[in-house]
Scaffold this motif. Structure first.
Motif, PDB file in Angstrom:
ATOM      1  N   HIS A 196       0.570  -2.384 -46.207  1.00  0.00           N
ATOM      2  CA  HIS A 196      -0.885  -2.203 -46.239  1.00  0.00           C
ATOM      3  C   HIS A 196      -1.560  -2.941 -45.077  1.00  0.00           C
ATOM      4  CE1 HIS A 196      -0.284  -0.459 -50.185  1.00  0.00           C
ATOM      5  NE2 HIS A 196       0.337  -1.563 -50.573  1.00  0.00           N
ATOM      6  N   VAL A 197      -0.996  -2.740 -43.883  1.00  0.00           N
ATOM      7  CA  VAL A 197      -1.591  -3.311 -42.679  1.00  0.00           C
ATOM      8  C   VAL A 197      -1.888  -2.176 -41.704  1.00  0.00           C
ATOM      9  CG1 VAL A 197      -0.509  -5.570 -42.924  1.00  0.00           C
ATOM     10  CG2 VAL A 197       0.698  -3.763 -41.689  1.00  0.00           C
ATOM     11  N   ALA A 198      -2.783  -2.455 -40.753  1.00  0.00           N
ATOM     12  CA  ALA A 198      -3.302  -1.392 -39.900  1.00  0.00           C
ATOM     13  C   ALA A 198      -2.435  -1.106 -38.685  1.00  0.00           C
ATOM     14  CB  ALA A 198      -4.720  -1.741 -39.435  1.00  0.00           C
ATOM     15  N   ASN A 199      -1.715  -2.111 -38.171  1.00  0.00           N
ATOM     16  CA  ASN A 199      -0.976  -1.903 -36.942  1.00  0.00           C
ATOM     17  C   ASN A 199       0.193  -2.877 -36.842  1.00  0.00           C
ATOM     18  OD1 ASN A 199      -2.125  -4.415 -36.002  1.00  0.00           O
ATOM     19  ND2 ASN A 199      -4.001  -3.263 -35.566  1.00  0.00           N
ATOM     20  N   ARG A 200       0.961  -2.746 -35.763  1.00  0.00           N
ATOM     21  CA  ARG A 200       2.163  -3.556 -35.603  1.00  0.00           C
ATOM     22  C   ARG A 200       1.839  -5.039 -35.479  1.00  0.00           C
ATOM     23  NH1 ARG A 200       3.965   0.448 -31.691  1.00  0.00           N
ATOM     24  NH2 ARG A 200       4.192  -1.148 -30.084  1.00  0.00           N
ATOM     25  N   ALA A 201       0.770  -5.352 -34.782  1.00  0.00           N
ATOM     26  CA  ALA A 201       0.398  -6.761 -34.615  1.00  0.00           C
ATOM     27  C   ALA A 201       0.133  -7.410 -35.974  1.00  0.00           C
ATOM     28  CB  ALA A 201      -0.825  -6.886 -33.719  1.00  0.00           C
ATOM     29  N   ALA A 202      -0.531  -6.662 -36.857  1.00  0.00           N
ATOM     30  CA  ALA A 202      -0.813  -7.198 -38.194  1.00  0.00           C
ATOM     31  C   ALA A 202       0.476  -7.357 -38.992  1.00  0.00           C
ATOM     32  CB  ALA A 202      -1.787  -6.277 -38.926  1.00  0.00           C
ATOM     33  N   ALA A 203       1.416  -6.425 -38.815  1.00  0.00           N
ATOM     34  CA  ALA A 203       2.694  -6.530 -39.508  1.00  0.00           C
ATOM     35  C   ALA A 203       3.475  -7.754 -39.028  1.00  0.00           C
ATOM     36  CB  ALA A 203       3.522  -5.261 -39.281  1.00  0.00           C
ATOM     37  N   VAL A 204       3.437  -8.012 -37.727  1.00  0.00           N
ATOM     38  CA  VAL A 204       4.114  -9.182 -37.162  1.00  0.00           C
ATOM     39  C   VAL A 204       3.513 -10.466 -37.727  1.00  0.00           C
ATOM     40  CG1 VAL A 204       4.420 -10.517 -35.041  1.00  0.00           C
ATOM     41  CG2 VAL A 204       4.916  -8.066 -35.061  1.00  0.00           C
ATOM     42  N   THR A 205       2.188 -10.513 -37.772  1.00  0.00           N
ATOM     43  CA  THR A 205       1.514 -11.691 -38.318  1.00  0.00           C
ATOM     44  C   THR A 205       1.902 -11.919 -39.770  1.00  0.00           C
ATOM     45  OG1 THR A 205      -0.365 -11.405 -36.823  1.00  0.00           O
ATOM     46  CG2 THR A 205      -0.736 -12.725 -38.806  1.00  0.00           C
ATOM     47  N   LEU A 206       1.938 -10.838 -40.556  1.00  0.00           N
ATOM     48  CA  LEU A 206       2.298 -10.955 -41.963  1.00  0.00           C
ATOM     49  C   LEU A 206       3.743 -11.424 -42.121  1.00  0.00           C
ATOM     50  CD1 LEU A 206       1.470 -10.534 -44.907  1.00  0.00           C
ATOM     51  CD2 LEU A 206       2.250  -8.151 -44.699  1.00  0.00           C
ATOM     52  N   ALA A 207       4.634 -10.911 -41.269  1.00  0.00           N
ATOM     53  CA  ALA A 207       6.044 -11.313 -41.341  1.00  0.00           C
ATOM     54  C   ALA A 207       6.189 -12.805 -41.086  1.00  0.00           C
ATOM     55  CB  ALA A 207       6.862 -10.513 -40.334  1.00  0.00           C
ATOM     56  N   ARG A 208       5.453 -13.303 -40.125  1.00  0.00           N
ATOM     57  CA  ARG A 208       5.530 -14.733 -39.802  1.00  0.00           C
ATOM     58  C   ARG A 208       4.926 -15.585 -40.918  1.00  0.00           C
ATOM     59  NH1 ARG A 208       3.938 -14.129 -33.372  1.00  0.00           N
ATOM     60  NH2 ARG A 208       6.085 -13.848 -32.618  1.00  0.00           N
ATOM     61  N   GLU A 209       3.929 -15.040 -41.600  1.00  0.00           N
ATOM     62  CA  GLU A 209       3.324 -15.787 -42.704  1.00  0.00           C
ATOM     63  C   GLU A 209       4.237 -15.817 -43.929  1.00  0.00           C
ATOM     64  OE1 GLU A 209      -0.335 -13.767 -43.322  1.00  0.00           O
ATOM     65  OE2 GLU A 209      -1.393 -14.792 -41.693  1.00  0.00           O
ATOM     66  N   ARG A 210       4.846 -14.660 -44.249  1.00  0.00           N
ATOM     67  CA  ARG A 210       5.689 -14.571 -45.450  1.00  0.00           C
ATOM     68  C   ARG A 210       7.042 -15.250 -45.260  1.00  0.00           C
ATOM     69  NH1 ARG A 210       5.696  -8.726 -48.470  1.00  0.00           N
ATOM     70  NH2 ARG A 210       3.455  -8.346 -48.585  1.00  0.00           N
ATOM     71  N   ASP A 211       7.540 -15.239 -44.034  1.00  0.00           N
ATOM     72  CA  ASP A 211       8.891 -15.740 -43.786  1.00  0.00           C
ATOM     73  C   ASP A 211       8.892 -16.673 -42.588  1.00  0.00           C
ATOM     74  OD1 ASP A 211      11.553 -16.031 -44.190  1.00  0.00           O
ATOM     75  OD2 ASP A 211      12.130 -13.986 -43.669  1.00  0.00           O
ATOM     76  N   PRO A 212       8.189 -17.798 -42.655  1.00  0.00           N
ATOM     77  CA  PRO A 212       8.035 -18.674 -41.489  1.00  0.00           C
ATOM     78  C   PRO A 212       9.347 -19.282 -41.016  1.00  0.00           C
ATOM     79  CG  PRO A 212       7.224 -19.751 -43.479  1.00  0.00           C
ATOM     80  CD  PRO A 212       7.473 -18.316 -43.842  1.00  0.00           C
ATOM     81  N   GLY A 213      10.271 -19.564 -41.928  1.00  0.00           N
ATOM     82  CA  GLY A 213      11.535 -20.162 -41.515  1.00  0.00           C
ATOM     83  C   GLY A 213      12.342 -19.230 -40.643  1.00  0.00           C
ATOM     84  N   ARG A 214      12.381 -17.956 -41.008  1.00  0.00           N
ATOM     85  CA  ARG A 214      13.163 -16.968 -40.271  1.00  0.00           C
ATOM     86  C   ARG A 214      12.617 -16.735 -38.882  1.00  0.00           C
ATOM     87  NH1 ARG A 214      16.544 -12.819 -41.683  1.00  0.00           N
ATOM     88  NH2 ARG A 214      16.548 -11.011 -40.338  1.00  0.00           N
ATOM     89  N   HIS A 215      11.289 -16.795 -38.754  1.00  0.00           N
ATOM     90  CA  HIS A 215      10.663 -16.464 -37.482  1.00  0.00           C
ATOM     91  C   HIS A 215      10.107 -17.677 -36.752  1.00  0.00           C
ATOM     92  CE1 HIS A 215      11.271 -12.334 -38.502  1.00  0.00           C
ATOM     93  NE2 HIS A 215      10.527 -12.419 -39.580  1.00  0.00           N
ATOM     94  N   ALA A 216      10.551 -18.855 -37.122  1.00  0.00           N
ATOM     95  CA  ALA A 216      10.053 -20.060 -36.466  1.00  0.00           C
ATOM     96  C   ALA A 216      10.414 -20.089 -34.991  1.00  0.00           C
ATOM     97  CB  ALA A 216      10.618 -21.300 -37.155  1.00  0.00           C
ATOM     98  N   LYS A 217      11.614 -19.567 -34.643  1.00  0.00           N
ATOM     99  CA  LYS A 217      12.035 -19.586 -33.251  1.00  0.00           C
ATOM    100  C   LYS A 217      11.104 -18.779 -32.385  1.00  0.00           C
ATOM    101  CE  LYS A 217      16.014 -18.497 -30.314  1.00  0.00           C
ATOM    102  NZ  LYS A 217      17.412 -17.993 -30.277  1.00  0.00           N
TER     103      LYS A 217
END
Length: 230
Positions: A196-217
């Protein structure tokens, strides 16, 4: 004389299938009874050829390995599935095991390791490559698997999302996953709808918020999100 283990090889790359066939056929203990290029073909081939073991890739067109493993578990529970893939991330490993895979090896495993793994799953054992075994050990020590932050996504959608977070564009993602760019864009669209996001940038932001450990690098390295279009 012991009967040869009947094996079905499933991978969307013809050269990979040919290589696996050669490795297994060189040992009299195995008989490669057929090949399939995607999960849907694999289901039909299992019904027709009745293999003992299916050596299954995960990321394939039409139907991925995750769904094919689930369906085989429901319709042909006596057939063992050995995953052979390039993906060793937690999401792929645990999704494949939840689907019903008996073993999980990474592409690049040695010939002896592959043959031993096929033989093991054919006799009802579970077998995992070293990296996967470490993940399972951590899971056992921690007492539970880390919750999947994106249970609504398929295995391929999650793989595409992870690569988007790493800053890759659809064309690059398509080359890395061995699928068409159109397939990647379809996966992106499906991911945006499910999240339920509008574009890829929003999806990337959500991924980093939901899974910060995985995407910390990616965050620490200053990797920016891809362009915001679909």
């Amino acid at each position: 004389m012991t009967e040869a283990i009947r094996v079905l090889v499933v991978d969307d790359h013809e050269l990979v299938r040919a290589g696996l066939r050669g490795v297994l056929a060189a040992d009299a203990g195995f008989e490669v009874v057929g090949e399939a290029g995607d999960g849907l073909q694999a289901l039909a081939a299992v019904e027709m050829l009745d293999p003992d073991v299916v050596v299954m890739d995960l990321q394939m067109p039409t139907m991925d390995g995750f769904e094919a493993i689930r369906r085989l578990g429901a319709t042909r529970p006596g057939v063992a599935v050995l995953v052979l893939t390039m993906f060793e991330d937690d999401a792929s490993v645990f999704a494949a095991l939840r689907a019903g895979a008996s073993g999980y090896l990474l592409k690049g495993a040695g010939r002896r390791d592959l043959r031993a793994a096929v033989q093991a799953v054919a006799t009802g054992q579970s077998v995992f490559g070293p990296g996967v075994a470490l993940r399972l050990r951590d899971w056992m020590l921690n007492g539970h698997e880390r919750a999947d932050p994106f249970p609504e996504l398929t295995g391929r959608e999650r793989a595409v999302l992870d690569l988007l977070v790493d800053g890759h564009q659809p064309a690059t993602i398509a080359r890395r996953l061995g699928v068409s760019e159109k397939t990647v864009r379809n996966n992106v669209s499906g991911t945006l709808n499910k999240l339920h996001v509008a574009n890829r940038a929003a999806a990337v932001t959500l991924a980093r918020e939901r899974d910060p450990g995985r995407h910390a690098k990616g965050l620490a390295g200053g990797v920016g999100p891809p362009d915001p279009g679909r």
